[in-house]
Design an enzyme around this catalytic site. Structure first.
Site, PDB file in Angstrom:
ATOM      1  NE  ARG A 105      -3.715  -0.016   2.381  1.00 18.45           N
ATOM      2  CZ  ARG A 105      -4.059  -0.692   3.474  1.00 18.45           C
ATOM      3  NH1 ARG A 105      -3.615  -0.329   4.643  1.00 18.45           N
ATOM      4  NH2 ARG A 105      -4.864  -1.743   3.395  1.00 18.45           N
ATOM      5  NE  ARG A 219      -8.259  -1.236  15.718  1.00 19.51           N
ATOM      6  CZ  ARG A 219      -8.530  -1.572  14.466  1.00 19.51           C
ATOM      7  NH1 ARG A 219      -7.757  -1.130  13.490  1.00 19.51           N
ATOM      8  NH2 ARG A 219      -9.585  -2.327  14.189  1.00 19.51           N
ATOM      9  CE  LYS A 220      -8.363   0.696   9.895  1.00 20.51           C
ATOM     10  NZ  LYS A 220      -9.203   0.399   8.740  1.00 20.51           N
ATOM     11  CB  CYS A 472     -12.374  -2.227   2.688  1.00 21.15           C
ATOM     12  SG  CYS A 472     -11.503  -3.007   4.046  1.00 21.15           S
ATOM     13  N   GLY A 473     -15.344  -1.529   1.454  1.00 21.42           N
ATOM     14  CA  GLY A 473     -16.142  -1.029   0.329  1.00 21.42           C
ATOM     15  C   GLY A 473     -17.227  -0.060   0.771  1.00 21.42           C
TER      16      GLY A 473
HETATM   17  S1  SF4 Z   1     -14.102  -5.503   3.370  1.00 16.16           S
HETATM   18 FE1  SF4 Z   1     -13.132  -6.495   1.602  1.00 16.16          FE
HETATM   19  S2  SF4 Z   1     -11.014  -5.799   1.547  1.00 16.16           S
HETATM   20 FE2  SF4 Z   1     -11.881  -5.245   3.554  1.00 16.16          FE
HETATM   21  S3  SF4 Z   1     -11.269  -6.916   4.875  1.00 16.16           S
HETATM   22 FE3  SF4 Z   1     -13.313  -7.440   4.117  1.00 16.16          FE
HETATM   23  S4  SF4 Z   1     -13.007  -8.601   2.233  1.00 16.16           S
HETATM   24 FE4  SF4 Z   1     -11.043  -7.666   2.770  1.00 16.16          FE
END
Ligand code: SF4
Ligand SMILES: *[C@@H]1O[C@H](CO)[C@@H](O)[C@H](O)[C@H]1NC(C)=O
Length: 553
Positions: A105, A219-220, A472-473
């Site tokens: 990343r 943490r982040k 994350c999406g």
């Molecule tokens: S949301 Fe997608 S990229 Fe994020 S940890 Fe879950 S599967 Fe992996």
């Protein structure tokens, strides 16, 4: 196996000579109270105490040399280094899906990438069959890199590109997000993002990448600087979000804090009732103060509760505000300012505009050939510059002959992709991510293309896919969000149900001034093993909730 201790950052030529440096560690910045909490804390805290993770900045090169010389194999890299500490150098082990390989990343402040750097990324992943992903933090992730190739790329980025991968994962300040419109937005966020990027990733004493001052956070930590009322930076999902609003004639930012996504909780940032002038030094002082409070006082026990929001709630908003102002002594500020009018709908970023050309990158995934094409187009049309968006697309700024640029695009990379396809976002999913419940990117790309053929809409419909509850999406802010979840389907022959891949469906999130996070799914356990069926269900949702009209072929 040889122990890797603090080592110099220069090339390790002979495998065994690894001199010790005297650089400060991340832990050395913590007050004793934070060290005590870390000692009693979670597994990651203990790993960070056992060996300072900022050692990864030089260990990376020591490991690469040892692997090259045959002294060590990737499997022999100490697990704490391989799976945790190397994340301080931007290397995330993906051994489960791609044995021996890492995802790397980068840091891409304000989403800005130079053509030359994009080519360096392509060159690095090409020999290993890698691909590049544009992330929802307008950042770059490279897939399938062996450790040695990653170490070479780091050296190349640091020497020739003014770029880095350092402090881009785990307990670090992540990529600083800004407005991809840059100089064409209400506030040009680029100087703010650059200065913040340097604050968190540049050592002020040595001038080298990697700043140990922020090397051991609980943490982040996410920071976004919004450039206008469209909020192309999604300020409200960040630990610190800066939202531009003037006070009289003076431009400034309202400060919101504590936004985040996680498995257990998603939270929209809360208003600190704090306005600061849009001045780079003021922003740096504010962010340093909040980061220091977080670093020194944040929880180090349950990692689910170690995000800034929990500390803000522990204080209460007025007391947290007071603490920030006490820490950032003399910070010019006021109460939050408000716009007097409604803004209306967000501007569209894709397509041809006087300020830029916005090109759709389906689910943010780019092949090596596509990366090189974009780099060539940037060289020929936008002064060698590309800007990534949090919707995983690319903008070419200040293009003089947009038609000439558009003519050279491929079918997959389009300026007019369709209202659904053009606004589809997807996390990594099962192809590479060890946490995924379902495959997402390929599914999303196929399904969205079919949806545009099936239904027409007069506005964009933002469909987000995420492979697991980490989100994350970011399904909670989508018009329609699909999150990987267990599902069952009835087998008509046996009359029994069997487990199949599935999703929970979220509906009605929003971005911009009407920002809304939807915390509960409207549908649960919808099977996705039959893609025709999924396309049909989504078409129904688009018709029912977003004024879609079924096309009749
Ligand atoms: S949301 Fe997608 S990229 Fe994020 S940890 Fe879950 S599967 Fe992996
Ligand atoms: C290098 O990048 C930083 C952002 O990380 C920026 O502040 C700085 O101006 C850049 N330097 C050059 C020479 O471009």
């Amino acid at each position: 196996m040889r122990r890797f201790v603090s080592v110099v950052v220069v090339a390790v030529t002979s495998g065994l000579e690894i001199p010790v440096v005297s650089r400060r560690t991340g832990i050395s910045y913590l007050p004793s109270s934070a060290v005590s909490r870390a000692k009693a804390g979670n597994k990651i805290e203990k790993t960070k105490l056992a060996k300072d993770p900022t050692n990864a900045w030089s260990d990376l090169h020591a490991y690469a040399a040892a692997i090259r010389s045959g002294e060590l194999s990737i499997e022999e890299v100490e697990a704490g280094d391989a799976n945790i500490r190397l994340k301080w150098a931007g290397l995330l082990s993906r051994f489960k899906k791609t044995p021996g390989k890492f995802m790397m990343r980068l840091r891409t402040p304000n989403g800005i990438v130079c053509a030359k750097t994009l080519r360096a990324y392509a060159d690095a992943i090409e020999p290993h069959g890698g691909v590049m992903d544009i992330t929802t933090r307008q950042n770059v992730q490279l897939r399938r890199l062996p450790l040695e190739a990653a170490a070479d790329l780091v050296r190349e980025l640091h020497s020739n590109h003014n770029a880095t991968s350092f402090q881009s994962a785990m307990d670090n300040v992540r990529n600083v997000v800004g407005s991809p419109l840059g100089e064409h937005d209400l506030v040009d966020t680029r100087p703010f993002c650059n200065a913040l990027n340097d604050l968190v990733s540049l050592n002020p004493e040595t001038g080298e990448r990697g700043n140990p001052r922020w090397g051991n956070l609980p943490r982040k930590f996410n920071i976004a600087v919004s450039g206008g009322r469209d909020d192309f930076a999604h300020a409200r999902i960040n630990d610190i979000g800066l939202e531009p609003v003037p006070r009289g004639d003076e431009m400034g930012f309202n400060v919101v804090v504590g936004g985040y996504f996680s498995i257990k909780r998603v939270a929209s940032a809360v208003d600190l009732d704090l306005w600061i002038p849009a001045d780079v030094n003021v922003v740096l002082d504010l962010c340093s103060a909040i980061l220091e409070i977080f670093r020194d006082e944040g929880a180090r026990g349950d990692r689910q509760k170690a995000r800034l929001m929990w500390l803000v709630e522990e204080y209460g908003i007025p007391a947290f505000r007071a603490r920030v102002l006490e820490k950032a002594e003399g910070l010019p500020h006021d109460a939050a300012q408000r716009w007097e009018d409604d803004y209306g709908s967000r501007r569209e970023l894709l397509g041809i505009h006087p300020t830029h050309v916005g090109v759709h990158v389906p689910v943010g995934r780019l092949s090596v050939d596509e990366m090189r094409l974009l780099a060539d187009l940037a060289d020929d049309h936008s002064n060698g510059e590309l800007r990534l968006t949090v919707e995983q697309n690319v903008l070419f700024p200040n293009v003089k002959s947009p038609d000439a640029l558009v003519r050279r695009l491929t079918d997959r990379l389009a300026v007019d992709p369709g209202h659904i396809k053009g606004h589809t976002v997807s996390c990594t999913g099962a192809q590479f991510c060890p946490l995924a419940i379902i495959e997402t990117k390929h599914l999303a790309e196929r399904v969205s293309a079919r949806l545009d053929d099936l239904v027409s809409t007069d506005r964009p419909v933002r469909i987000h896919y995420t492979g697991c509850p980490n989100s994350c999406g970011q399904v909670q802010l989508a018009d329609i969000g699909l999150m990987g979840a267990p599902a069952r389907r009835l087998d008509p022959i046996s009359g029994k149900t069997k487990a199949v891949p599935g999703v929970n469906v979220y509906l009605g999130g929003d971005v911009g001034e009407s920002f809304t996070l939807v915390t509960e799914p409207v549908l649960k356990g919808i099977p996705i093993d039959d893609e025709d069926d999924l396309v049909d269900k989504l078409a129904d949702l688009v018709v029912e909730h977003f004024q879609g009209v079924r096309r009749h072929h």
